[in-house]
Design a protein around this motif. Structure first.
Motif, PDB file in Angstrom:
ATOM      1  N   LYS A 230      15.987  -6.658   5.862  1.00  0.00           N
ATOM      2  CA  LYS A 230      15.366  -7.663   4.987  1.00  0.00           C
ATOM      3  C   LYS A 230      14.671  -8.742   5.822  1.00  0.00           C
ATOM      4  O   LYS A 230      13.556  -9.162   5.510  1.00  0.00           O
ATOM      5  CB  LYS A 230      16.424  -8.281   4.074  1.00  0.00           C
ATOM      6  N   LEU A 231      15.318  -9.155   6.909  1.00  0.00           N
ATOM      7  CA  LEU A 231      14.740 -10.161   7.803  1.00  0.00           C
ATOM      8  C   LEU A 231      13.434  -9.655   8.408  1.00  0.00           C
ATOM      9  O   LEU A 231      12.446 -10.392   8.511  1.00  0.00           O
ATOM     10  CB  LEU A 231      15.740 -10.503   8.919  1.00  0.00           C
ATOM     11  N   LYS A 232      13.409  -8.377   8.772  1.00  0.00           N
ATOM     12  CA  LYS A 232      12.217  -7.787   9.362  1.00  0.00           C
ATOM     13  C   LYS A 232      11.078  -7.746   8.348  1.00  0.00           C
ATOM     14  O   LYS A 232       9.914  -8.023   8.685  1.00  0.00           O
ATOM     15  CB  LYS A 232      12.517  -6.375   9.875  1.00  0.00           C
ATOM     16  N   LEU A 233      11.399  -7.426   7.087  1.00  0.00           N
ATOM     17  CA  LEU A 233      10.374  -7.400   6.047  1.00  0.00           C
ATOM     18  C   LEU A 233       9.746  -8.784   5.849  1.00  0.00           C
ATOM     19  O   LEU A 233       8.535  -8.913   5.684  1.00  0.00           O
ATOM     20  CB  LEU A 233      10.964  -6.910   4.727  1.00  0.00           C
ATOM     21  N   ILE A 234      10.595  -9.819   5.855  1.00  0.00           N
ATOM     22  CA  ILE A 234      10.100 -11.194   5.716  1.00  0.00           C
ATOM     23  C   ILE A 234       9.188 -11.548   6.894  1.00  0.00           C
ATOM     24  O   ILE A 234       8.107 -12.121   6.718  1.00  0.00           O
ATOM     25  CB  ILE A 234      11.276 -12.189   5.612  1.00  0.00           C
ATOM     26  N   LYS A 235       9.614 -11.173   8.081  1.00  0.00           N
ATOM     27  CA  LYS A 235       8.838 -11.440   9.295  1.00  0.00           C
ATOM     28  C   LYS A 235       7.491 -10.719   9.263  1.00  0.00           C
ATOM     29  O   LYS A 235       6.467 -11.244   9.711  1.00  0.00           O
ATOM     30  CB  LYS A 235       9.644 -11.004  10.524  1.00  0.00           C
ATOM     31  N   ASP A 236       7.503  -9.494   8.708  1.00  0.00           N
ATOM     32  CA  ASP A 236       6.278  -8.683   8.674  1.00  0.00           C
ATOM     33  C   ASP A 236       5.378  -9.005   7.489  1.00  0.00           C
ATOM     34  O   ASP A 236       4.259  -8.478   7.399  1.00  0.00           O
ATOM     35  CB  ASP A 236       6.641  -7.192   8.611  1.00  0.00           C
ATOM     36  N   SER A 237       5.822  -9.861   6.564  1.00  0.00           N
ATOM     37  CA  SER A 237       5.084 -10.090   5.321  1.00  0.00           C
ATOM     38  C   SER A 237       3.658 -10.631   5.519  1.00  0.00           C
ATOM     39  O   SER A 237       2.754 -10.215   4.784  1.00  0.00           O
ATOM     40  CB  SER A 237       5.876 -10.987   4.373  1.00  0.00           C
ATOM     41  N   PRO A 238       3.388 -11.550   6.476  1.00  0.00           N
ATOM     42  CA  PRO A 238       1.996 -11.985   6.659  1.00  0.00           C
ATOM     43  C   PRO A 238       1.061 -10.833   7.006  1.00  0.00           C
ATOM     44  O   PRO A 238      -0.052 -10.732   6.482  1.00  0.00           O
ATOM     45  CB  PRO A 238       2.095 -12.993   7.810  1.00  0.00           C
ATOM     46  N   SER A 239       1.524  -9.928   7.862  1.00  0.00           N
ATOM     47  CA  SER A 239       0.729  -8.749   8.227  1.00  0.00           C
ATOM     48  C   SER A 239       0.545  -7.831   7.033  1.00  0.00           C
ATOM     49  O   SER A 239      -0.544  -7.285   6.808  1.00  0.00           O
ATOM     50  CB  SER A 239       1.420  -8.002   9.374  1.00  0.00           C
ATOM     51  N   LEU A 240       1.609  -7.690   6.219  1.00  0.00           N
ATOM     52  CA  LEU A 240       1.548  -6.839   5.033  1.00  0.00           C
ATOM     53  C   LEU A 240       0.527  -7.387   4.031  1.00  0.00           C
ATOM     54  O   LEU A 240      -0.257  -6.626   3.450  1.00  0.00           O
ATOM     55  CB  LEU A 240       2.933  -6.753   4.390  1.00  0.00           C
ATOM     56  N   LEU A 241       0.511  -8.702   3.835  1.00  0.00           N
ATOM     57  CA  LEU A 241      -0.433  -9.317   2.901  1.00  0.00           C
ATOM     58  C   LEU A 241      -1.885  -9.108   3.346  1.00  0.00           C
ATOM     59  O   LEU A 241      -2.772  -8.868   2.525  1.00  0.00           O
ATOM     60  CB  LEU A 241      -0.135 -10.813   2.753  1.00  0.00           C
TER      61      LEU A 241
ATOM     62  N   VAL B 231      13.771  -4.593  -8.219  1.00  0.00           N
ATOM     63  CA  VAL B 231      13.807  -4.281  -6.782  1.00  0.00           C
ATOM     64  C   VAL B 231      15.033  -4.931  -6.168  1.00  0.00           C
ATOM     65  O   VAL B 231      15.122  -6.158  -6.069  1.00  0.00           O
ATOM     66  CB  VAL B 231      12.532  -4.768  -6.068  1.00  0.00           C
ATOM     67  N   LEU B 232      15.995  -4.128  -5.776  1.00  0.00           N
ATOM     68  CA  LEU B 232      17.237  -4.651  -5.208  1.00  0.00           C
ATOM     69  C   LEU B 232      17.026  -5.139  -3.784  1.00  0.00           C
ATOM     70  O   LEU B 232      16.434  -4.449  -2.961  1.00  0.00           O
ATOM     71  CB  LEU B 232      18.317  -3.559  -5.223  1.00  0.00           C
ATOM     72  N   SER B 233      17.511  -6.345  -3.518  1.00  0.00           N
ATOM     73  CA  SER B 233      17.405  -6.906  -2.163  1.00  0.00           C
ATOM     74  C   SER B 233      18.592  -7.823  -1.865  1.00  0.00           C
ATOM     75  O   SER B 233      18.453  -8.850  -1.201  1.00  0.00           O
ATOM     76  CB  SER B 233      16.089  -7.679  -2.006  1.00  0.00           C
TER      77      SER B 233
END
Length: 354
Positions: free
Chosen positions: A79-90, A136-138
């Motif tokens: 979950k932490l990695k997803l948050i960190k990667d979110s700017p790139s994902l957007l 979406v479970l998190s």
């Protein structure tokens, strides 16, 4: 001169490249489009795109920007990695929107079917979002991740959920929300496979998929553990490479990948299945009425929820990835296995949106 092929409406079908499940459950949709005189145009990236190119070599394909979704080596860091990667994902989603609009114009697209690709949407043509996760479970942030996902879904003209309506369903709390007002259509479970009465060839079929590095971790774990398995094993790594590779050693036959036809036969020829608890796999096992052992991807809340759901319902046993032992496969005897519930989907009516 206009040929019948030229007059067919062109529908962009774009599955997410996260494991192979989104791509494989697009296969019955693509076949149904062709059966109803539409011309599917495929767009994705990575292994999902390569799989569909092998399945439909006659169809046009386009590469979309990659979300580059990978798992952290430690499950609790996902979950932490997803948050960190979110700017790139957007940024990727924005690029994806631009590519999609360009394809709509250049390829004369009449409609869009996006399986969990947030940026594959257009205001100029009807756009559909396919998901089995209205919730979406998190963990502790489930309320937030669900609201964000529902907001994305609401931008599409329709949301297609591949599951049954009512209590006898496969997705449970993921695909069923009380009071949700978006334009939801339940399709019934989607599977590319058909049940066949074939003689048993394998005692166990192992089917792997999913993002790295967890796919490789499970592959190594299972190859080691299954050395002491007494029956015949077919082991499919889920690596979509240029050429199919097959290796045989003692009781085990190992493939890098199988085509849909090959995997359908192998599933029908196998007594038991061992795999992740991804939703597409669950739909396949229900269609084929298989007995299975499920190992959820560490840190993926959705797969952990589904594995527990089917264990609680005494349908299939499960365990954590690092705890698996070959003798656990004997537990399958105490579970019912998956059952198929007939669902007749009117594709002509469904595709009327386009």
């Amino acid at each position: 001169m206009t040929t019948p092929m030229d007059s067919e409406k062109r529908i962009l079908v774009a599955p997410l490249n996260w494991g192979l499940g989104h791509a494989t459950r697009s296969i019955p949709i693509i076949n149904a489009l062709m059966a109803n005189r539409f011309k599917p145009v495929i767009a994705s990236d990575g292994e999902a795109l390569r799989l569909l190119q092998k399945e439909f070599p006659q169809l046009e394909t386009f590469e979309l920007p990659s979300y580059n979704i990978t798992y952290s080596k430690k499950a609790n860091s996902f979950k932490l990695k997803l948050i960190k990667d979110s700017p790139s994902l957007l940024k990727t989603i924005k690029r994806e929107k631009n590519v999609t609009e360009s394809l709509v114009r250049s390829e004369n697209i009449s409609g869009i079917i996006s399986d969990n690709r947030f940026g594959v949407i257009s205001k100029n043509v009807p756009s559909v979002f396919i998901t089995h996760q209205l919730r979406v479970l998190s963990g502790s942030t489930t309320w937030l991740s669900s609201k964000l996902h529902q907001k994305i879904i609401s931008k599409f003209d329709e949301c297609w959920v591949p599951d049954h309506v009512g209590t006898k369903n496969l997705s449970g709390d993921l695909g069923h929300l009380e009071g949700y007002t978006a334009s939801i259509k339940y399709l019934g479970p989607l599977s590319r496979f058909k049940k066949q009465d074939l003689p048993k060839k394998y005692d166990l079929l192992v089917v792997l998929s999913g993002p790295e590095p967890q796919r490789s971790f499970l592959e190594k774990k299972l190859l080691d553990e299954l050395q002491s398995f007494t029956g015949k094993v077919c082991f499919v790594k889920g690596l979509i490479e240029k050429e199919q590779q097959k290796a045989k050693a003692n009781h085990m036959t190992v493939y890098n990948y199988m085509t849909s036809t090959e995997l359908e036969i192998a599933l029908n020829e196998s007594e038991l299945v061992l795999s992740r608890s991804g939703y597409t796999s669950i739909m396949d096992y229900a269609k084929l009425e298989k007995k299975a052992f499920l190992i959820p991807t560490p840190g993926q809340f959705e797969q952990e929820y589904l594995a527990k759901k089917f264990e609680d319902e005494l349908i299939a046993p499960t365990c954590k990835q690092n705890e698996f032992k070959v003798e656990m496969l004997k537990d399958i005897e105490n579970y019912s296995g998956f059952k198929y519930v007939q669902y007749d989907l009117n594709y002509k009516k469904l595709f009327g949106l386009f």
